[in-house]
Design an enzyme around this catalytic site. Structure first.
Site, PDB file in Angstrom:
ATOM      1  N   ARG A 257       0.848  -1.186   0.000  1.00 31.79           N
ATOM      2  CA  ARG A 257       0.000   0.000   0.000  1.00 31.79           C
ATOM      3  C   ARG A 257       0.886   1.239   0.000  1.00 31.79           C
ATOM      4  O   ARG A 257       1.940   1.226   0.621  1.00 31.79           O
ATOM      5  CB  ARG A 257      -0.900   0.034   1.250  1.00 31.79           C
ATOM      6  CG  ARG A 257      -1.831  -1.147   1.395  1.00 31.79           C
ATOM      7  CD  ARG A 257      -2.929  -1.146   0.325  1.00 31.79           C
ATOM      8  NE  ARG A 257      -3.866  -2.233   0.545  1.00 31.79           N
ATOM      9  CZ  ARG A 257      -3.697  -3.472   0.106  1.00 31.79           C
ATOM     10  NH1 ARG A 257      -2.615  -3.780  -0.594  1.00 31.79           N
ATOM     11  NH2 ARG A 257      -4.581  -4.407   0.353  1.00 31.79           N
TER      12      ARG A 257
ATOM     13  N   GLN B  13      -5.899  -8.062 -11.603  1.00 30.95           N
ATOM     14  CA  GLN B  13      -5.328  -9.393 -11.808  1.00 30.95           C
ATOM     15  C   GLN B  13      -6.251 -10.270 -12.639  1.00 30.95           C
ATOM     16  O   GLN B  13      -7.485 -10.189 -12.540  1.00 30.95           O
ATOM     17  CB  GLN B  13      -5.071 -10.063 -10.452  1.00 30.95           C
ATOM     18  CG  GLN B  13      -4.385 -11.412 -10.546  1.00 30.95           C
ATOM     19  CD  GLN B  13      -3.950 -11.930  -9.181  1.00 30.95           C
ATOM     20  OE1 GLN B  13      -4.177 -11.284  -8.158  1.00 30.95           O
ATOM     21  NE2 GLN B  13      -3.315 -13.081  -9.158  1.00 30.95           N
TER      22      GLN B  13
ATOM     23  N   ARG C 216      11.615  -6.452  -1.608  1.00 34.70           N
ATOM     24  CA  ARG C 216      11.447  -7.631  -2.452  1.00 34.70           C
ATOM     25  C   ARG C 216      12.680  -8.020  -3.261  1.00 34.70           C
ATOM     26  O   ARG C 216      12.606  -8.944  -4.075  1.00 34.70           O
ATOM     27  CB  ARG C 216      10.273  -7.400  -3.410  1.00 34.70           C
ATOM     28  CG  ARG C 216       8.958  -7.071  -2.711  1.00 34.70           C
ATOM     29  CD  ARG C 216       8.523  -8.154  -1.740  1.00 34.70           C
ATOM     30  NE  ARG C 216       7.224  -7.856  -1.133  1.00 34.70           N
ATOM     31  CZ  ARG C 216       6.626  -8.622  -0.237  1.00 34.70           C
ATOM     32  NH1 ARG C 216       7.207  -9.741   0.172  1.00 34.70           N
ATOM     33  NH2 ARG C 216       5.459  -8.278   0.266  1.00 34.70           N
TER      34      ARG C 216
END
Length: 304
Positions: free
Chosen positions: A190, A196, A282
């Site tokens: 966020r 998706q 990540r």
């Protein structure tokens, strides 16, 4: 059964297009209906999304406004609404730079129609993009806001902003083709917007999908290893179960047997500040390996 590697595509060129084109392109990912896009399809598509309140799709169109307001208390009035998902910065005395999605601007009008700056922003956008606001314009129309001057800030202007402002107001979309384990983690970020591919609506037995399920090749197992052969067997058996269930079930029922290894497409839309945060989390050694497989090369490409 089809097996493909993970991949990504930077959709920076998409931001050069109009709002309706951007939103349609992103929204059709969900249903894999990109074949329906033509030169006349964008406006009917986005009008339908707005009419039915499919707000997540409307997050894929972001616009920046420069606003000069005549009365100092207008800013306090705007902040009192606790605006959601709008990036607001002061550029000069009584001058704001405001960036937000179509959804954010629509919801400000729906929930705070009496705010003068909201009235001004909404009237400005509704004049240029009426299909987003047609069903939510206040009874009696918009109130005139004397002395309020508003203009749209183009992408090339955003790119010339000082770095702290550019990071907050410049958005970037990336399309990932990865397994669902990766997307389960990405969608936790966020503030971002996501669309998706939907297993609820996509029927992989159809010809448009080749009548087969597509899986993402796992990075954990080398070709020909016992582990890879077991994984391959599991995917083949799962595909057969899924296709069998589709003979008597809907896609939303049959999908309950599909595993994390299924290929999915995900569009992530966020400002550069949030992308920095995503990469910090990540791309480290502690990150999930399949995530690093796409995030590290993406980060390298974006940073040159």
């Amino acid at each position: 059964m089809k097996i493909i590697p993970p991949s990504y595509e930077i959709l920076d060129a998409l931001d050069q297009q109009g709002l309706a084109v951007r939103i349609e392109f992103s929204g059709r990912i969900c249903y894999k209906s990109e074949d329906k896009i033509d030169k006349d399809s964008a406006l009917p598509f986005v009008s339908k999304m707005a009419e039915h309140g499919h707000n997540s799709v409307l997050e894929m169109g972001v616009v920046s406004l420069r606003i000069r307001y005549p009365e100092p208390d207008m800013l306090a009035e705007l902040y009192a609404t606790q605006p959601r998902y709008l990036q607001i910065d002061t550029q000069a005395e009584n001058t704001l730079l405001v960036t937000g999605s179509v959804r954010a601007f629509r919801e400000m009008l729906i929930f705070h129609p009496g705010c003068r700056l909201v009235q001004g922003m909404s009237a400005f956008l509704a004049e240029r993009h009426p299909y987003f606001f047609a069903t939510i314009i206040p009874e009696g129309g918009f109130q005139d806001q004397p002395g309020m001057i508003m203009s749209k800030v183009r992408l090339h202007e955003i790119d010339k902003l000082p770095q702290p402002l550019r990071l907050k107001h410049r958005h970037l979309a990336v399309k990932f083709i990865v397994n669902r384990a990766v997307t389960h983690e990405i969608v936790r970020h966020r503030p971002c917007s996501f669309l998706q591919e939907s297993q609820r609506y996509c029927r992989y037995a159809d010809n448009k999908f080749g009548g087969e399920v597509t899986f993402i090749k796992p990075m954990f197992y080398g070709d020909g290893t016992p582990e890879y052969r077991l994984w391959h067997q599991a995917m083949a058996e799962t595909e057969q179960l899924y296709l069998k269930l589709l003979e008597t079930s809907t896609p939303q029922a049959a999908r309950t047997v599909l595993p994390n290894s299924c290929k999915t497409e995900l569009i992530v839309y966020a400002n550069l500040q949030e992308w920095r945060h995503i990469f910090r989390l990540r791309t480290t050694k502690a990150a999930e390996p399949s995530m690093r497989e796409v995030m590290i090369p993406l980060h390298q490409e974006l940073t040159g």
